[in-house]
Write a protein that holds these residues in place. Structure first.
Motif, PDB file in Angstrom:
ATOM      1  N   SER A  96      20.506 -15.023  15.707  1.00 51.54           N
ATOM      2  CA  SER A  96      19.817 -13.744  15.507  1.00 51.54           C
ATOM      3  C   SER A  96      18.315 -13.953  15.418  1.00 51.54           C
ATOM      4  O   SER A  96      17.530 -13.130  15.917  1.00 51.54           O
ATOM      5  CB  SER A  96      20.329 -13.071  14.223  1.00 51.54           C
ATOM      6  OG  SER A  96      21.705 -12.823  14.299  1.00 51.54           O
ATOM      7  N   SER A  99      16.984 -14.575  18.908  1.00 51.56           N
ATOM      8  CA  SER A  99      17.001 -13.323  19.664  1.00 51.56           C
ATOM      9  C   SER A  99      15.849 -12.417  19.245  1.00 51.56           C
ATOM     10  O   SER A  99      15.195 -11.796  20.097  1.00 51.56           O
ATOM     11  CB  SER A  99      18.336 -12.617  19.461  1.00 51.56           C
ATOM     12  OG  SER A  99      18.361 -11.370  20.123  1.00 51.56           O
ATOM     13  N   ALA A 100      15.591 -12.332  17.927  1.00 53.01           N
ATOM     14  CA  ALA A 100      14.487 -11.490  17.439  1.00 53.01           C
ATOM     15  C   ALA A 100      13.139 -12.034  17.902  1.00 53.01           C
ATOM     16  O   ALA A 100      12.235 -11.264  18.257  1.00 53.01           O
ATOM     17  CB  ALA A 100      14.546 -11.413  15.918  1.00 53.01           C
ATOM     18  N   LYS A 101      12.994 -13.368  17.904  1.00 58.45           N
ATOM     19  CA  LYS A 101      11.743 -13.976  18.365  1.00 58.45           C
ATOM     20  C   LYS A 101      11.529 -13.712  19.840  1.00 58.45           C
ATOM     21  O   LYS A 101      10.404 -13.422  20.296  1.00 58.45           O
ATOM     22  CB  LYS A 101      11.791 -15.484  18.089  1.00 58.45           C
ATOM     23  CG  LYS A 101      10.489 -16.211  18.417  1.00 58.45           C
ATOM     24  CD  LYS A 101       9.354 -15.751  17.530  1.00 58.45           C
ATOM     25  CE  LYS A 101       8.089 -16.565  17.808  1.00 58.45           C
ATOM     26  NZ  LYS A 101       6.937 -16.088  17.013  1.00 58.45           N
ATOM     27  N   ARG A 103      12.641 -11.171  21.518  1.00 64.21           N
ATOM     28  CA  ARG A 103      12.289  -9.744  21.698  1.00 64.21           C
ATOM     29  C   ARG A 103      10.810  -9.535  21.432  1.00 64.21           C
ATOM     30  O   ARG A 103      10.149  -8.750  22.137  1.00 64.21           O
ATOM     31  CB  ARG A 103      13.138  -8.897  20.764  1.00 64.21           C
ATOM     32  CG  ARG A 103      12.904  -7.401  20.898  1.00 64.21           C
ATOM     33  CD  ARG A 103      13.992  -6.610  20.213  1.00 64.21           C
ATOM     34  NE  ARG A 103      13.688  -5.189  20.233  1.00 64.21           N
ATOM     35  CZ  ARG A 103      13.185  -4.500  19.223  1.00 64.21           C
ATOM     36  NH1 ARG A 103      12.939  -5.127  18.068  1.00 64.21           N
ATOM     37  NH2 ARG A 103      12.939  -3.211  19.318  1.00 64.21           N
ATOM     38  N   SER A 106       8.860 -10.757  24.447  1.00 59.41           N
ATOM     39  CA  SER A 106       8.994  -9.841  25.582  1.00 59.41           C
ATOM     40  C   SER A 106       8.117  -8.601  25.394  1.00 59.41           C
ATOM     41  O   SER A 106       7.445  -8.148  26.341  1.00 59.41           O
ATOM     42  CB  SER A 106      10.466  -9.442  25.734  1.00 59.41           C
ATOM     43  OG  SER A 106      10.627  -8.484  26.764  1.00 59.41           O
ATOM     44  N   ILE A 107       8.110  -8.054  24.198  1.00 62.45           N
ATOM     45  CA  ILE A 107       7.300  -6.855  23.951  1.00 62.45           C
ATOM     46  C   ILE A 107       5.812  -7.188  24.021  1.00 62.45           C
ATOM     47  O   ILE A 107       4.992  -6.369  24.476  1.00 62.45           O
ATOM     48  CB  ILE A 107       7.672  -6.248  22.587  1.00 62.45           C
ATOM     49  CG1 ILE A 107       9.112  -5.719  22.617  1.00 62.45           C
ATOM     50  CG2 ILE A 107       6.721  -5.117  22.207  1.00 62.45           C
ATOM     51  CD1 ILE A 107       9.607  -5.214  21.277  1.00 62.45           C
ATOM     52  N   ASP A 148       6.608  -0.676  19.202  1.00 63.20           N
ATOM     53  CA  ASP A 148       7.778  -1.532  19.428  1.00 63.20           C
ATOM     54  C   ASP A 148       7.530  -2.942  18.909  1.00 63.20           C
ATOM     55  O   ASP A 148       8.441  -3.588  18.367  1.00 63.20           O
ATOM     56  CB  ASP A 148       8.113  -1.580  20.919  1.00 63.20           C
ATOM     57  CG  ASP A 148       8.674  -0.268  21.440  1.00 63.20           C
ATOM     58  OD1 ASP A 148       9.064   0.578  20.601  1.00 63.20           O
ATOM     59  OD2 ASP A 148       8.693  -0.071  22.677  1.00 63.20           O
ATOM     60  N   ALA A 152       9.725  -4.889  16.055  1.00 60.29           N
ATOM     61  CA  ALA A 152      10.335  -6.180  16.365  1.00 60.29           C
ATOM     62  C   ALA A 152       9.910  -7.243  15.354  1.00 60.29           C
ATOM     63  O   ALA A 152      10.716  -8.096  14.943  1.00 60.29           O
ATOM     64  CB  ALA A 152       9.957  -6.613  17.784  1.00 60.29           C
ATOM     65  N   ASP A 155      11.824  -6.604  12.143  1.00 64.47           N
ATOM     66  CA  ASP A 155      13.206  -7.073  12.277  1.00 64.47           C
ATOM     67  C   ASP A 155      13.283  -8.587  12.122  1.00 64.47           C
ATOM     68  O   ASP A 155      14.211  -9.122  11.497  1.00 64.47           O
ATOM     69  CB  ASP A 155      13.777  -6.657  13.635  1.00 64.47           C
ATOM     70  CG  ASP A 155      13.999  -5.152  13.744  1.00 64.47           C
ATOM     71  OD1 ASP A 155      14.029  -4.483  12.682  1.00 64.47           O
ATOM     72  OD2 ASP A 155      14.137  -4.652  14.878  1.00 64.47           O
ATOM     73  N   TYR A 156      12.311  -9.260  12.689  1.00 59.72           N
ATOM     74  CA  TYR A 156      12.270 -10.716  12.601  1.00 59.72           C
ATOM     75  C   TYR A 156      12.114 -11.172  11.148  1.00 59.72           C
ATOM     76  O   TYR A 156      12.793 -12.108  10.697  1.00 59.72           O
ATOM     77  CB  TYR A 156      11.122 -11.236  13.459  1.00 59.72           C
ATOM     78  CG  TYR A 156      10.938 -12.730  13.400  1.00 59.72           C
ATOM     79  CD1 TYR A 156      11.744 -13.584  14.139  1.00 59.72           C
ATOM     80  CD2 TYR A 156       9.941 -13.287  12.596  1.00 59.72           C
ATOM     81  CE1 TYR A 156      11.585 -14.960  14.084  1.00 59.72           C
ATOM     82  CE2 TYR A 156       9.767 -14.659  12.532  1.00 59.72           C
ATOM     83  CZ  TYR A 156      10.596 -15.498  13.270  1.00 59.72           C
ATOM     84  OH  TYR A 156      10.422 -16.858  13.207  1.00 59.72           O
TER      85      TYR A 156
END
Length: 368
Positions: A96, A99-101, A103, A106-107, A148, A152, A155-156
């Motif tokens: 997880s 995946s958060a990193k 994201r 990417s943003i 965004d 993100a 969330d991280y």
């Protein structure tokens, strides 16, 4: 000569036996004592076994998975809503976290591209080359990517630390109810799971209001039909001798459960506490429940009853003369196990035979 002595001894023995039988047959017949019916209050009770528990118990569960870092209260402590109970150290899931990193990265790429387009369109708009609509569209895209990116990053941080900020709201386990901490089933270092729609979560502490206790027990199906809601009970605790606590029946289960071949029904009752005693949750208890009560009714002792071998009807023997008794069929009512109500068959003036109990005169005769 020896034969004469032997036959003489036998003759004397026979004479002694005949004399003994003669005295026995001439003895007076057994005289029985009697007893009259009397007025009594008959109370039929049943006993339900169970325990005393708090009326309200709240289980405190974490909002995030992790490891218990610190427990700041002990069992028996009084707490209020919002008091800190324990802290949880988050152990992030590597998948997880990765995946958060990803994201975020990417943003950030999309945000960089949106920023470039925004700056270009702003210069063109300032020179009057493009319309306001085209410029505002690029500005909106740029702002959306900035938002965004913040989401993100939050969330991280939640995955990594359990909180997006520095307050540690999710990692601090606080009381959601006031009362006494009756149980802490975890220790420092225990791994806990958060509560969600798919998992009940790990209980970190149980808080109960110890000023409101109830009796919870079970009664047999043969007696549950006689129970009435709001009836009075007396609760005895195994841990406190010679003390009974009044209680009020509040709940009778509509469905029973089979235990050891018998159907049992759960009951609950509010217990009135005494300030001189501290009642602990889980004390074993017995509750005396009044099933039926008859005040000042004609009664006899159950020991006076006999039952007909053929009809199985209850009867007593009533004295009609000197050493003479007459069999009387009786109709019975409520019984408390010692005395029983008599509806028909005898009156308060009848002398009823006491079975297997000879008179004192007979005893004196035997002694002489």
């Amino acid at each position: 000569m020896k034969k004469i002595i032997i036959f003489g001894g036998i003759a004397l023995a026979l004479i002694a036996v005949l004399i003994w039988f003669g005295k026995k047959n001439s003895a007076s017949p057994v005289k029985y004592e009697t007893e009259k019916a009397f007025k009594a209050t008959i109370v039929k009770k049943t006993v339900a076994t169970g325990k005393v528990i708090p009326l309200e118990e709240v289980e405190i569960k974490p909002q995030i998975a992790g490891i218990i870092d610190k427990i700041v209260v002990e069992e028996g402590a009084l707490v209020k809503v919002g008091d800190l109970l324990a802290t949880v150290r988050v152990v992030p899931n590597e998948q997880s976290l990765t995946s958060a990193k990803g994201r975020i990265n990417s943003i950030q790429i999309q945000l960089s591209n949106a920023k470039t387009q925004y700056n270009r369109n702003k210069n063109l708009f300032d020179k009057g080359v493009i319309s306001r609509t085209a410029f505002e569209a690029s500005e909106l895209t740029y702002n959306q990517f900035k938002n965004d990116l913040r989401n993100a990053q939050n969330d991280y941080q939640i995955i990594k630390k359990g909180s997006a900020g520095s307050s540690g709201a999710n990692t601090n386990i606080r009381a959601t109810a006031s009362g006494m901490v009756v149980e802490i089933p975890v220790k420092k270092g225990y791994q806990v799971v958060e509560t969600n729609g798919f998992n009940a979560g790990t209980t970190i502490a149980t808080i109960a209001d110890m000023t409101k206790m109830i009796f919870e027990g079970k009664v047999d199906e043969s007696e549950v039909g006689k129970l009435i809601k709001d009836s009075d009970l007396e609760v005895s605790l195994g841990a406190i001798e010679n003390k009974k606590f009044p209680a009020k029946l509040t709940f009778i289960a509509p469905k029973g459960t089979e235990e050891a071949g018998a159907v049992q029904f759960k009951i609950k009752a509010d217990v009135s506490l005494d300030d001189d005693y501290f009642i602990r949750a889980g004390y074993s208890a017995n509750a005396e429940i009044i099933l039926e009560k008859k005040d000042s009714v004609l009664s006899i002792k159950e020991a006076l009853l006999r039952f007909d071998k053929k009809s199985e009807e209850p009867y007593v023997e009533v004295k009609t003369g000197e050493d003479k008794f007459e069999k009387k069929i009786v109709k019975l009512g409520t019984s408390d196990g010692v005395n029983v109500e008599v509806l028909e068959g005898v009156t308060k003036d009848d002398d009823i035979k006491i079975w297997n109990k000879a008179s004192k005169d007979k005893e004196d005769t035997n002694n002489n």
